[in-house]
Design a protein around this motif. Sequence first.
Motif, PDB file in Angstrom:
ATOM      1  N   PHE A   1      -4.281   7.054   4.536  1.00 40.85           N
ATOM      2  CA  PHE A   1      -4.477   8.428   3.713  1.00 40.85           C
ATOM      3  C   PHE A   1      -3.444   9.870   4.046  1.00 40.85           C
ATOM      4  CE2 PHE A   1      -9.069   7.499   4.637  1.00 40.85           C
ATOM      5  CZ  PHE A   1      -8.982   5.848   4.154  1.00 40.85           C
ATOM      6  N   ASN A   2      -2.898   9.576   4.916  1.00 42.67           N
ATOM      7  CA  ASN A   2      -2.064  10.662   5.494  1.00 42.67           C
ATOM      8  C   ASN A   2      -2.305  12.543   4.589  1.00 42.67           C
ATOM      9  OD1 ASN A   2      -1.103   9.215   7.369  1.00 42.67           O
ATOM     10  ND2 ASN A   2       1.012   9.191   5.836  1.00 42.67           N
TER      11      ASN A   2
ATOM     12  N   HIS B   1     -12.878  18.755   0.988  1.00 40.09           N
ATOM     13  CA  HIS B   1     -12.013  18.215   1.748  1.00 40.09           C
ATOM     14  C   HIS B   1     -11.982  16.958   2.294  1.00 40.09           C
ATOM     15  CE1 HIS B   1     -10.683  23.012   3.453  1.00 40.09           C
ATOM     16  NE2 HIS B   1     -10.827  23.244   2.743  1.00 40.09           N
ATOM     17  N   PRO B   2     -11.107  16.821   3.037  1.00 35.35           N
ATOM     18  CA  PRO B   2     -11.003  15.150   3.422  1.00 35.35           C
ATOM     19  C   PRO B   2     -11.934  14.755   4.063  1.00 35.35           C
ATOM     20  CG  PRO B   2      -8.678  16.343   3.547  1.00 35.35           C
ATOM     21  CD  PRO B   2      -9.684  17.215   3.576  1.00 35.35           C
ATOM     22  N   ARG B   3     -12.689  15.696   4.400  1.00 35.19           N
ATOM     23  CA  ARG B   3     -13.813  15.301   5.559  1.00 35.19           C
ATOM     24  C   ARG B   3     -15.219  14.888   4.643  1.00 35.19           C
ATOM     25  NH1 ARG B   3     -16.438  20.305   6.410  1.00 35.19           N
ATOM     26  NH2 ARG B   3     -15.315  21.825   6.906  1.00 35.19           N
ATOM     27  N   GLN B   4     -14.975  16.283   3.610  1.00 35.30           N
ATOM     28  CA  GLN B   4     -16.054  16.069   2.603  1.00 35.30           C
ATOM     29  C   GLN B   4     -16.118  14.771   1.558  1.00 35.30           C
ATOM     30  OE1 GLN B   4     -15.554  20.231   1.426  1.00 35.30           O
ATOM     31  NE2 GLN B   4     -17.115  20.820   2.173  1.00 35.30           N
ATOM     32  N   LEU B   5     -15.182  13.992   1.420  1.00 40.19           N
ATOM     33  CA  LEU B   5     -14.899  13.363   0.575  1.00 40.19           C
ATOM     34  C   LEU B   5     -14.630  11.402   1.334  1.00 40.19           C
ATOM     35  CD1 LEU B   5     -11.711  14.663  -1.335  1.00 40.19           C
ATOM     36  CD2 LEU B   5     -13.826  14.325  -1.574  1.00 40.19           C
ATOM     37  N   SER B   6     -15.394  10.952   0.509  1.00 39.77           N
ATOM     38  CA  SER B   6     -16.419   8.624   1.149  1.00 39.77           C
ATOM     39  C   SER B   6     -14.245   9.067   1.376  1.00 39.77           C
ATOM     40  CB  SER B   6     -16.592   8.335   0.327  1.00 39.77           C
ATOM     41  OG  SER B   6     -15.287   8.332  -0.864  1.00 39.77           O
ATOM     42  N   GLY B   7     -13.822   7.613   2.513  1.00 36.06           N
ATOM     43  CA  GLY B   7     -13.001   7.319   2.597  1.00 36.06           C
ATOM     44  C   GLY B   7     -11.989   6.775   0.608  1.00 36.06           C
ATOM     45  N   GLY B   8     -12.574   5.988   0.489  1.00 36.52           N
ATOM     46  CA  GLY B   8     -12.145   5.610  -1.309  1.00 36.52           C
ATOM     47  C   GLY B   8     -12.079   7.026  -2.063  1.00 36.52           C
ATOM     48  N   GLN B   9     -12.920   8.364  -2.042  1.00 34.19           N
ATOM     49  CA  GLN B   9     -12.460   9.410  -2.358  1.00 34.19           C
ATOM     50  C   GLN B   9     -11.091  10.382  -1.939  1.00 34.19           C
ATOM     51  OE1 GLN B   9     -15.891  11.596  -1.956  1.00 34.19           O
ATOM     52  NE2 GLN B   9     -16.358  10.756  -4.131  1.00 34.19           N
ATOM     53  N   GLN B  10     -10.863  10.211  -0.520  1.00 41.52           N
ATOM     54  CA  GLN B  10      -9.848  10.247   0.425  1.00 41.52           C
ATOM     55  C   GLN B  10      -8.470   9.156  -0.367  1.00 41.52           C
ATOM     56  OE1 GLN B  10     -10.171  11.393   4.762  1.00 41.52           O
ATOM     57  NE2 GLN B  10     -12.141  11.055   4.089  1.00 41.52           N
ATOM     58  N   GLN B  11      -8.267   8.433  -0.564  1.00 43.97           N
ATOM     59  CA  GLN B  11      -7.561   7.416  -1.292  1.00 43.97           C
ATOM     60  C   GLN B  11      -7.252   7.991  -2.493  1.00 43.97           C
ATOM     61  OE1 GLN B  11      -4.677   6.582   0.339  1.00 43.97           O
ATOM     62  NE2 GLN B  11      -4.993   4.246   0.604  1.00 43.97           N
ATOM     63  N   ARG B  12      -8.224   7.688  -3.158  1.00 39.36           N
ATOM     64  CA  ARG B  12      -7.460   8.169  -4.974  1.00 39.36           C
ATOM     65  C   ARG B  12      -7.369  10.162  -4.132  1.00 39.36           C
ATOM     66  NH1 ARG B  12     -12.937   8.489  -7.853  1.00 39.36           N
ATOM     67  NH2 ARG B  12     -13.991   7.661  -5.958  1.00 39.36           N
ATOM     68  N   VAL B  13      -7.566  10.763  -3.380  1.00 32.09           N
ATOM     69  CA  VAL B  13      -6.826  12.180  -3.415  1.00 32.09           C
ATOM     70  C   VAL B  13      -5.150  11.787  -3.189  1.00 32.09           C
ATOM     71  CG1 VAL B  13      -6.560  14.087  -1.929  1.00 32.09           C
ATOM     72  CG2 VAL B  13      -8.742  13.691  -2.780  1.00 32.09           C
ATOM     73  N   ALA B  14      -5.422  11.091  -2.021  1.00 30.83           N
ATOM     74  CA  ALA B  14      -3.550  10.362  -1.943  1.00 30.83           C
ATOM     75  C   ALA B  14      -2.837   9.726  -2.906  1.00 30.83           C
ATOM     76  CB  ALA B  14      -3.430   9.749  -0.936  1.00 30.83           C
ATOM     77  N   ILE B  15      -3.734   8.490  -3.693  1.00 31.28           N
ATOM     78  CA  ILE B  15      -3.051   8.563  -5.400  1.00 31.28           C
ATOM     79  C   ILE B  15      -2.680   9.739  -5.876  1.00 31.28           C
ATOM     80  CG2 ILE B  15      -3.543   6.821  -7.696  1.00 31.28           C
ATOM     81  CD1 ILE B  15      -4.898   5.142  -5.240  1.00 31.28           C
ATOM     82  N   ALA B  16      -3.573  10.605  -6.169  1.00 28.18           N
ATOM     83  CA  ALA B  16      -3.361  11.848  -7.438  1.00 28.18           C
ATOM     84  C   ALA B  16      -1.899  12.182  -6.493  1.00 28.18           C
ATOM     85  CB  ALA B  16      -4.489  12.545  -6.881  1.00 28.18           C
ATOM     86  N   ARG B  17      -1.352  12.484  -5.013  1.00 24.67           N
ATOM     87  CA  ARG B  17      -0.207  12.749  -4.714  1.00 24.67           C
ATOM     88  C   ARG B  17       0.655  12.293  -4.996  1.00 24.67           C
ATOM     89  NH1 ARG B  17      -0.963  13.181   1.324  1.00 24.67           N
ATOM     90  NH2 ARG B  17      -0.874  11.035   1.187  1.00 24.67           N
ATOM     91  N   ALA B  18       0.311  11.040  -5.069  1.00 24.77           N
ATOM     92  CA  ALA B  18       1.129  10.331  -4.793  1.00 24.77           C
ATOM     93  C   ALA B  18       2.487  10.565  -6.952  1.00 24.77           C
ATOM     94  CB  ALA B  18       1.147   8.801  -4.961  1.00 24.77           C
ATOM     95  N   LEU B  19       1.253  10.600  -7.750  1.00 28.16           N
ATOM     96  CA  LEU B  19       0.924  11.114  -8.552  1.00 28.16           C
ATOM     97  C   LEU B  19       1.688  11.759  -9.449  1.00 28.16           C
ATOM     98  CD1 LEU B  19      -2.207   9.200  -9.832  1.00 28.16           C
ATOM     99  CD2 LEU B  19      -0.075   7.859 -10.367  1.00 28.16           C
ATOM    100  N   VAL B  20       1.699  12.549  -9.014  1.00 22.94           N
ATOM    101  CA  VAL B  20       1.519  14.375  -9.299  1.00 22.94           C
ATOM    102  C   VAL B  20       3.398  14.893  -9.485  1.00 22.94           C
ATOM    103  CG1 VAL B  20       2.486  15.757  -7.566  1.00 22.94           C
ATOM    104  CG2 VAL B  20       1.307  17.116  -8.787  1.00 22.94           C
ATOM    105  N   SER B  21       4.385  14.135  -8.504  1.00 27.08           N
ATOM    106  CA  SER B  21       5.673  14.048  -9.417  1.00 27.08           C
ATOM    107  C   SER B  21       6.167  13.553  -9.994  1.00 27.08           C
ATOM    108  CB  SER B  21       6.387  14.142  -7.891  1.00 27.08           C
ATOM    109  OG  SER B  21       5.873  13.174  -6.929  1.00 27.08           O
ATOM    110  N   ARG B  22       5.019  12.309 -11.261  1.00 23.23           N
ATOM    111  CA  ARG B  22       5.098  11.271 -12.143  1.00 23.23           C
ATOM    112  C   ARG B  22       6.184  10.309 -12.209  1.00 23.23           C
ATOM    113  NH1 ARG B  22       5.682  16.608 -16.210  1.00 23.23           N
ATOM    114  NH2 ARG B  22       3.409  17.244 -15.478  1.00 23.23           N
ATOM    115  N   PRO B  23       6.089   9.697 -11.292  1.00 26.10           N
ATOM    116  CA  PRO B  23       7.109   8.675 -10.123  1.00 26.10           C
ATOM    117  C   PRO B  23       7.472   7.263 -11.186  1.00 26.10           C
ATOM    118  CG  PRO B  23       4.711   8.115  -8.939  1.00 26.10           C
ATOM    119  CD  PRO B  23       5.034   9.985  -9.873  1.00 26.10           C
ATOM    120  N   ARG B  24       8.136   6.148 -11.577  1.00 23.79           N
ATOM    121  CA  ARG B  24       7.858   5.360 -12.039  1.00 23.79           C
ATOM    122  C   ARG B  24       7.384   4.685 -11.240  1.00 23.79           C
ATOM    123  NH1 ARG B  24      12.363   5.293 -16.295  1.00 23.79           N
ATOM    124  NH2 ARG B  24      11.147   3.862 -16.675  1.00 23.79           N
TER     125      ARG B  24
END
Length: 248
Positions: free
Chosen positions: A101-102, A147-170
């Motif tokens: 997740f990072n 905060h991450p510790r208040q989220l499940s693993g799946g939710q944390q990975q979804r935050v990480a995916i949102a972080r990847a999406l935010v710069s509008r990558p191809r």
Amino acid sequence: MNENPEQTPLIALRSVSKIYRSGDVEVAALRSVDFTVEHGDFVAIMGSSGSGKSTLMNILGCLDRPTSGQYLLEGQDVSRLDRNDLAIVRNRTLGFVFQSFNLLARTSALENVELPMLYAGLPARERRQRAREALERVGLGARLDHHPRQLSGGQQQRVAIARALVSRPRVILADEPTGNLDSRTSVEVMALFQELRREGITLVLVTHEPDIAGYAGRVVVVKDGRILSDRRQQPVPAEVPPLEEAAS
Ligand code: ADP
Ligand code: MG
């Protein structure tokens, strides 16, 4: 430049080799790899440990350069760019998702997602707006301040995916994105990837698990730094089974 960019493959590796040298020892992590990813592909890369998957992802992600061969990203030869120019290409075109997740631990979901835009120098108001939209897109609109510790693993990975999406990558590049998740949560993450794929995002992910590869439209097997097989398939729809009544 190409006349019709949509017909240029998004990613084209031409005879790419990567040799690691430490002292007198040389390891050929990739050997003359030819590999093309079309716009809208959803590719799963499989292979045993040490076969070269991460090396391939690092090169695709412009985190490392090939020892020889060519890497054309949207038609542009990026194999000889210096670090700064690679970083620019990376920020403009690519999003990354990792097994671990990072996320920054003491930082809200919203702030974690804002981070890449902070580096890109976007104004605060726009950062906040785009981070909120990205979190809504991954189904976490109600958890912006968690905060991450208040989220499940799946939710944390979804935050990480949102972080990847935010710069509008191809392209989103994901190295073992479900490696730390239970099977139900893995399906949730794969359902999200399939949804992004329908919205036109190209995905390349590494996985050890054949079940996870089943959700992709194409499976590439790497062995000893070479592509052993590359086949298209009908992806399995990622459907999360409803929770048992008794379990809730
Ligand atoms: P995988 O991700 O499939 O497990 P890697 O791409 O990490 O495989 O590694 C492929 C080969 O390259 C392995 O033999 C590994 O030991 C070697 N290798 C990877 N990174 C380095 C490095 N930085 N220095 C030396 N050898 C490396
Ligand atoms: Mg690896």
